[in-house]
Every structure is written in structure tokens, then in C-alpha cells.
Design a protein around this motif. Structure first.
Motif, PDB file in Angstrom:
ATOM      1  N   ARG A 121       0.835  -1.204   0.000  1.00  0.00           N
ATOM      2  CA  ARG A 121       0.000   0.000   0.000  1.00  0.00           C
ATOM      3  C   ARG A 121       0.871   1.257   0.000  1.00  0.00           C
ATOM      4  O   ARG A 121       0.600   2.206  -0.729  1.00  0.00           O
TER       5      ARG A 121
ATOM      6  N   SER B 256       2.598   1.625  -3.319  1.00  0.00           N
ATOM      7  CA  SER B 256       1.632   2.088  -4.325  1.00  0.00           C
ATOM      8  C   SER B 256       1.392   3.584  -4.160  1.00  0.00           C
ATOM      9  O   SER B 256       1.284   4.324  -5.153  1.00  0.00           O
ATOM     10  N   ALA B 257       1.302   4.024  -2.913  1.00  0.00           N
ATOM     11  CA  ALA B 257       1.095   5.451  -2.653  1.00  0.00           C
ATOM     12  C   ALA B 257       2.292   6.263  -3.135  1.00  0.00           C
ATOM     13  O   ALA B 257       2.132   7.364  -3.690  1.00  0.00           O
ATOM     14  N   LEU B 258       3.498   5.709  -2.951  1.00  0.00           N
ATOM     15  CA  LEU B 258       4.704   6.397  -3.454  1.00  0.00           C
ATOM     16  C   LEU B 258       4.643   6.544  -4.969  1.00  0.00           C
ATOM     17  O   LEU B 258       4.923   7.619  -5.516  1.00  0.00           O
ATOM     18  N   ARG B 259       4.297   5.451  -5.646  1.00  0.00           N
ATOM     19  CA  ARG B 259       4.185   5.501  -7.114  1.00  0.00           C
ATOM     20  C   ARG B 259       3.128   6.511  -7.519  1.00  0.00           C
ATOM     21  O   ARG B 259       3.262   7.228  -8.502  1.00  0.00           O
TER      22      ARG B 259
ATOM     23  N   ARG C 229      -9.750   6.356   0.771  1.00  0.00           N
ATOM     24  CA  ARG C 229      -9.008   5.465  -0.112  1.00  0.00           C
ATOM     25  C   ARG C 229      -9.815   4.229  -0.523  1.00  0.00           C
ATOM     26  O   ARG C 229      -9.762   3.794  -1.667  1.00  0.00           O
TER      27      ARG C 229
ATOM     28  N   GLY D 292      -0.599   3.632  -9.247  1.00  0.00           N
ATOM     29  CA  GLY D 292      -0.821   3.863  -7.825  1.00  0.00           C
ATOM     30  C   GLY D 292      -1.890   3.047  -7.148  1.00  0.00           C
ATOM     31  O   GLY D 292      -2.124   3.226  -5.946  1.00  0.00           O
TER      32      GLY D 292
ATOM     33  N   ASP E   1      -3.233   0.037  -5.178  1.00  0.00           N
ATOM     34  CA  ASP E   1      -2.620  -1.079  -4.456  1.00  0.00           C
ATOM     35  C   ASP E   1      -3.459  -2.338  -4.668  1.00  0.00           C
ATOM     36  O   ASP E   1      -4.527  -2.294  -5.270  1.00  0.00           O
TER      37      ASP E   1
END
Lengths: 240, 416
Positions: A92, A95-98, B10, B330, B332
Motif C-alpha cells: 500500500r 503504491s502510494a509512493l508511485r 481510499r 498507484g 494497491d
């Protein structure tokens, strides 16, 4: 010679955005299938730097980019991104970094074929939680900035290769990323469109974005302030 | 990290993206949607039909008079004539249950119209006016015969319609019929028409399918055709059967036990049964309808779920590149998983609504076909709808996990 290359690869000692220390990436297990794509890479990239990574096919360029983009994890070594050790981050967090810090531009564009240019550019913003109306506005501005204001409703199949790559650049830049990673961004384009795309990447760099471009085209590499050459999974040279 | 703060939680992102994805790519979901619509429509229809028939049977059975107790000979020919029932027994039965008893004799015979243009076999039930008070048959027209009326009779709806087709308005004042008693015709005034008891005979006549399955005893007891005064057949002390209504506060099953005990002491072989017992046993027996309904609904939805899971898996395989791009940008793993779950749930919800609309039409048509009002009840809608949604979501779980497990690097490498 290798030691000198490593020293140069570690930059001038400013604010490091990317810090790789002894990064290895091994695919497969057992002697027959084991492939060492990266073998102890040390690399530091400073904020707002523009580096090009070159090397022959199979030298580990794309693997390096995937590690830098938090799409892949090193098998050994450490990777600090914006001062944060990434190996301990959850899916998670990565993914947030990307989603927030890293813009991607691929040779194959990687746009969603069923979505319009506008929707493709909105994509990262929607996953960030931005409301659709705000995401739409930001995406339109991004498309305008790459000269595609009149193509927002077109799907990728209705756009030329150059236009598709500009959409991809817009999608990368709409995140307002810290880092822009480009993997052979002009590989599928003619020279005119290739120059246009590189001009956009140059402009992003000029605005303070750290840029790492994977390329084997000398003309592209010339635009970088530093050129890192990979060979057989190792850094074999750094210029200047 | 950026200071931008999300304005949408989110976990709500997959909800928004998933619903949007279904709408934008509706052709991708067409096959699944059509399959699910068919499954939901058939499940709703099946459930509604079976539960409506079940409701109808239960309603009919409740109308048979749950406080009544029947006493009649053992149908076994070797014991039949040892019942020994008499009018005075009938009075005793009434006392045992603090209620009222109506005695009767039964005689199969022929009834014909006055002009002898039509003749049908009927059961003549010779009784007293007390029958009306005890059995409380629903009178469609006219009245029950009173004390001293020796030339009057009451027929049931079916007999009336058979013998007087022109008089379908059920006006009982004018017609008469000839009833053969000991070979002699007796002309009787039809003073009343009672409804076929809980309409079962009429239905069985129409369907016939269950006719052979019904006990002859039940046919014998429940389907008297013509009610005539006891005086018509002599009116001696011996009776063939009695119907007893238990008094207020008396449990008819307990009352039946008391009567049974009394008859055993008298050495009578007569059978005694409370209609409540009979109804309970039928309702127990028909409980299998619920099991069958549930099982068939489950099977339809389970088979559909397997088909849907297979189709979704195939669709997901074709979406690896899209999923990889979403991951790169982005999303997840949990968001991808939830997105696919939301997509499946959205498709299931739309299919359930369309299936429900189709089932509403189908049940109306089936109701006309079966002659039974078939309606979609709230419980059918809730049970099938909720269960179906859960089954579809469960079926989509595996494909959703598969989608969430997509390695973007692997896909991107393959694309290149």
C-alpha cells in the motif's frame, strides 16, 4: 576504473532523492534458471538531476527502472527513496509512493485502450482520492500543457504514437511527481515526435523534477547531465 | 510525500472506479450480465411459484375447519362394519368436547335434472340442519335446509354447475333435481349451494395429477356432493359418520383423544381424527416444497456462479495489462481486489433488478397457466436477491484475487 565509476554514480553530495546501495536483483532459483539482472548497484541521484541510463540490451536497465519505480524490490541491498528505506514498505505504501512521487513513461505508452486521453490522465488522481471534477480539471490542464487540448476525448487507438506518448507524459506529470522515470520514451516514435516528447521531459526537469531516462539513443543521453552506463548488471561507466 | 490530502476515502476509490468501469465497458460485462439475468429471473420465478402454491395450500387447509373432529368407519373392509356408530354416540361426542355434533349417512347415488337431460354420480350425505352449524360450509347462494324440510337439498358448487350449466349465476330458488334413493327418484328443491370445500376437488379435477395420490378416504370424507335430510333415507339410529366441533377452549386434538378413548371402551373400530392433526401432517409433508425450492434456487445460482467465475476469470486474464497500468499508476492490491468485487456486485445488482422485472412478468404468466395466483413476495425477493448477490460476489472472489495478484513488472515486460 570501476571504483571511479561508483564514486561518480553517487553524485555530488547534494539532497539525494534516490540512493541505491549494493542493489542486486536476481530472477529465478537454481543454477540453470538463476539470472542476476543487477549486481551490486550503487547509485545516488540528487534532487532535480537529469540522468540517463544506457547500456546494451539485457544489461539490466529496465530492471533498474522497475526497482527505482518501486514496481520491483531488490533481492539484496538497500534502496532509499526520498530518504525512506523502501524494502520495509508495504504494498500500500509503495503504491502510494508511485501514485504521488513517481511519474512513469514507457516505450509502449501503457495507456488504457478503452479510456479517453482525459480519463487516462485522470487515472492516478482518481486513485489518489481526488474528486472526479477536480481530477478532470487537473488532467485537462496537463493535456493542454503537452499540446493535446483538442484530443482529450480521443481514445489511444485514435491517436498517433507521438500523441499517445504525450498523453503518457501528461499522465506522469499530472501527479506533480518528485521523480520522472522514462523507459525508452522515444523508442516507438519517429525523430520529430521523439524530440517533442524529450522536450516535454526537459521542461519537466527544468521545473525541478528529477528525471531518470533509460535509453540507448545517444541523442537522448546527451540531454542528461549525467550518463550512467550499465553492463551485465553493473555500472560500467559514468559520464561526465 | 505530497501534502495533497485525499478528498475521497481510499477504500471508496475502488467503488467509484469499479462502477465507472462497468458503465464504460458494458460490452465486456454483457455475457456475464445476460447469464446472471437469466439465473436471477428463473430463481425469482421458481421461488415465487413454489412459495405461492405453498401459501395457497396452507391457506386452503386453514379453511377446512381446524376445530373439527371427524369420526367414521375404518376403511378396512374387515373392520368397516364394526364401527357401531349411532345418533346417541353423536350426542355423547358433543358432550365430550363441549361442542356440537352432526351425524350423517353417506350414499353413492345418481342425481339428474328435472328434465332428465343430464345425470351424474354423486355422494348423497344425509344429515341434519346441525351439519350447517358444525361444518360451517360457505354458502354461495341460498341457505341450508331447516328442520322439517324433507323435500329440500343443498348441493355443492361443482354439482350445481354440472347439473345446471345455464344457472351458472347460482340462483338456487328455482331448480329442482331428482335423486335416486333405492332406485326411486325423489324430487328435491335445491335451496342452497355450498362452496366446494376449500376448492380442492375443483382443482384436482382440473389438474387430475394429484387425484390418484389422494387417499380414497379423504375423497370420501371431504367431497359430499348433495346434502339431504336424514328422513330421506329412513333416519334410523345407525349413522355412518359424525362431524364434531370442539367447544371454545377445547383443543380438538385432545377432544379427538377423548372420543377415541370412549369408542375404544365401546369396542367400536371407528376412526377418529382431528382435522388439525390432518392439516399438520399435510403441512409437514409439504415442507419438502421449501427444501426443493431452496435446493433448486441454490443449484441454479451455484451453477451460474461457477459459469460466472469462469467467465470473469477469462475476462480478468484479458485485463492484465489494464490492471498492471492501474498498479503502476498507484492502485494497491486491495484497491484492485475491491474494484473487481465492486464490478461483480454492480453487475449482479443490475442483473437482479432486470431479473426481478422479468420474473414479475413470468410469474403472472405462470399464475394464469396454473390457475393459481402466483406473486413475488417480499421474502422471495429478499432471499433470492440477497443470496444471489452473495453467491455472485463469492464467485468473483477468486478472479478478484487473481487480478489483485497481477505483477505489473511481469506484464510490462511481456508487453514489450
Amino acid at each position: 576504473m570501476e571504483q571511479r565509476s561508483t564514486d561518480r554514480a553517487n553524485g555530488s553530495g547534494g539532497a539525494a532523492v534516490i540512493e541505491l546501495r549494493g542493489v542486486c536483483r536476481v530472477f529465478g532459483q537454481g543454477k540453470a534458471s538463476r539470472v542476476e539482472a543487477l549486481k551490486g548497484i550503487d547509485l545516488t541521484v540528487e534532487r532535480a538531476e537529469f540522468i540517463a541510463v544506457t547500456g546494451p540490451s539485457g544489461s539490466g536497465k529496465s530492471t533498474l527502472l522497475h526497482v527505482l519505480g518501486c514496481l520491483d524490490r531488490p533481492s539484496a541491498g538497500t534502496y532509499r527513496l526520498l530518504g525512506r528505506e523502501t524494502s520495509r514498505l508495504s504494498d500500500r505504501r509503495l503504491s502510494a509512493l508511485r501514485n504521488r512521487q513517481i511519474g512513469f513513461v514507457f516505450q509502449a505508452f501503457n495507456l488504457l485502450p478503452g479510456e479517453s486521453a482525459l480519463e487516462n490522465v485522470m487515472l492516478p488522481l482518481l486513485y489518489r482520492g481526488v474528486r472526479p471534477s477536480a481530477a478532470r480539471e487537473e488532467a485537462m490542464a496537463a493535456l493542454e500543457s503537452v499540446g493535446l487540448a483538442d484530443r482529450i476525448g480521443h481514445r489511444p487507438g485514435e491517436l498517433s504514437g507521438g500523441e499517445q506518448q504525450r498523453v503518457a507524459v501528461a499522465r506522469a506529470l499530472v501527479k506533480k511527481p518528485e521523480i520522472l522515470l522514462a523507459d525508452e520514451p522515444t523508442g516507438n516514435l519517429d525523430s520529430v515526435n521523439g524530440r517533442a516528447v524529450m522536450d516535454l521531459i526537459d521542461a519537466a526537469h527544468a521545473s525541478g523534477v528529477t528525471v531518470v531516462v533509460i535509453t540507448h539513443e545517444p541523442s537522448l543521453a546527451e540531454r542528461a547531465r549525467r550518463v550512467v552506463t550499465l553492463h551485465d548488471g553493473r555500472i560500467s561507466g559514468v559520464e561526465p | 510525500m505530497s501534502d495533497d490530502s485525499p478528498t475521497v476515502p481510499r477504500l471508496l476509490v475502488p467503488l467509484r472506479v469499479g462502477i465507472r468501469s462497468v458503465w464504460r465497458h458494458r460490452s465486456r460485462f454483457l455475457l456475464i450480465t445476460l447469464t446472471l439475468i437469466a439465473a436471477f429471473a428463473s430463481s425469482f420465478t421458481l421461488s415465487a411459484t413454489l412459495s405461492s402454491v405453498q401459501r395457497r395450500i396452507r391457506g386452503d387447509l386453514r379453511g377446512v375447519g381446524l376445530d373439527l373432529i371427524n369420526i367414521h368407519p375404518d376403511p378396512d373392509p374387515t373392520r368397516f362394519f364394526a364401527h357401531g356408530l349411532t345418533v346417541s354416540d353423536c350426542e355423547r361426542f358433543a358432550g365430550l368436547v363441549s361442542g356440537e355434533c352432526a351425524p350423517a349417512n353417506v350414499m353413492p347415488t345418481l342425481a339428474r335434472t328435472e328434465d332428465a337431460t343430464d345425470e351424474i354420480p354423486v355422494l348423497a350425505l344425509a344429515t341434519t340442519p346441525a351439519w350447517d352449524r358444525v361444518a360451517r360450509h360457505e354458502l354461495i347462494a341460498g341457505r341450508f335446509f331447516g328442520a322439517g324440510e324433507t323435500d329440500a337439498c343443498v348441493v355443492d358448487e361443482w354439482v350445481y354447475k354440472r347439473l345446471f350449466p345455464e344457472g351458472a349465476t347460482l340462483d338456487p330458488n328455482a331448480p329442482t333435481l331428482d335423486l335416486l334413493v333405492a332406485g326411486e327418484p325423489h324430487r328435491l328443491r335445491v335451496v342452497g349451494v355450498v362452496r366446494d370445500p376449500f376448492r380442492i376437488r375443483q382443482r384436482f379435477e382440473e389438474w387430475d395429477a394429484m387425484g390418484s395420490a389422494r387417499s380414497h378416504l379423504v375423497r370420501f370424507m371431504e367431497f359430499k356432493s348433495v346434502y339431504v335430510p336424514r328422513s330421506l333415507i329412513g333416519g334410523g339410529d345407525t349413522i355412518l359418520l359424525a362431524v364434531v366441533r370442539a367447544g371454545d377452549g377445547v383443543d380438538p386434538i385432545d377432544g379427538a383423544a377423548r372420543i377415541r378413548e370412549y369408542l375404544e371402551e365401546r369396542g367400536s373400530t371407528a376412526w377418529v381424527w382431528a382435522r388439525q392433526e390432518w392439516v399438520d401432517s399435510i403441512l409437514d409433508a409439504t415442507a419438502f416444497v421449501d427444501v426443493i425450492s431452496g435446493f433448486l434456487t441454490f443449484m441454479i445460482l451455484a451453477v451460474t456462479a461457477l459459469m460466472v467465475a469462469t467467465v470473469i476469470l477469462i475476462v480478468i486474464r484479458g485485463r492484465f495489462r489494464e490492471i498492471a497500468v492501474r498498479r503502476v499508476e498507484g492502485a494497491d492490491r486491495r484497491q484492485i481486489l475491491l474494484q473487481v468485487v465492486v464490478e461483480n456486485a454492480a453487475v449482479a445488482a443490475v442483473s437482479a433488478v432486470v431479473g426481478l422485472a422479468l420474473a414479475a412478468g413470468a410469474t403472472r404468466w405462470l399464475g394464469d397457466l396454473l390457475g393459481v395466483p402466483v406473486a413475488l413476495g417480499r421474502s422471495d425477493v429478499l432471499l433470492v436477491g440477497v443470496f444471489g448477490m452473495l453467491v455472485v460476489i463469492a464467485a468473483g472472489a477468486l478472479p478478484a484475487r487473481r487480478a489483485a495478484g497481477v505483477d505489473p513488472v511481469e506484464v510490462i515486460r511481456r508487453e514489450l
